[in-house]
Design an enzyme around this catalytic site. Sequence first.
Site, short mmCIF file in Angstrom:
data_model
loop_
_atom_site.label_atom_id
_atom_site.label_comp_id
_atom_site.label_asym_id
_atom_site.label_seq_id
_atom_site.Cartn_x
_atom_site.Cartn_y
_atom_site.Cartn_z
N LEU A 8 35.58 37.83 15.05
CA LEU A 8 35.10 36.45 14.92
C LEU A 8 33.61 36.37 15.25
CD1 LEU A 8 38.08 34.61 16.63
CD2 LEU A 8 37.75 35.13 14.21
N CYS A 9 32.92 35.59 14.45
CA CYS A 9 31.48 35.43 14.64
C CYS A 9 31.22 34.23 15.54
CB CYS A 9 30.81 35.24 13.27
SG CYS A 9 29.05 34.90 13.41
N LEU A 10 31.05 34.48 16.83
CA LEU A 10 30.77 33.43 17.81
C LEU A 10 29.52 33.81 18.59
CD1 LEU A 10 34.42 33.06 19.21
CD2 LEU A 10 33.39 31.80 17.31
#
Length: 207
Positions: free
Chosen positions: A100-102
């Site tokens: 996930l791109c966080l």
Amino acid sequence: EFRRVLFRSLREMSKRNSSAVARLKQDYIRLKKDPVPYIVAEPLPSNLLEWHYVVRGPEDSLYKNGLYHGKLVFPSEFPFKPPSIYMTTPNGRFKTDTRLCLSISDYHPDTWNPAWSVSTILTGLLSFMLERSPTLGSIETSDYEKRQFALRSIEFNIKSRVFNELFPDLKKDAEEEIRRRKEAASEKNQAHDPQADARAEIGRAHV
């Protein structure tokens, strides 16, 4: 010469690893003392650089009654580099088993702060889950679909060996909830069974 270089690099790797593990042990103690609301987390006994977490959907959210299992994979350079973040349980917000791109994940080493702990990461993950803003790894689903995923999450999780081993209390709760649902469904079916009504009528007629 090659062997000497190899041993030196292995020593360095081990040193970095032990530094990450030492920090993660501290974070674990802190997390147990001061838990993150709605989230529990446990490292794999065989690999302290891989942690598994379970998010319990907050009551006032679309994820109410849902249990969402996922994992954090820490680099040996932690806390100087951020972890990869994954969610395993279908949830309607994130793709499953996808990095996930966080701002708190390894997609953004530029915004990472080494002072951030496992608690910070988990708090940030829940916060982002409850938002609607898109990111790499997020998906668009309706409110109805999110609620359906929440209902189905319990049955999905107990098929996971890791979930059952790391979170035995949640496994027990899930099994009880599934049993309750089956009993409720069975009672509902009996209550709406026209044949049962007909049999009762016949029984009354013979009295």
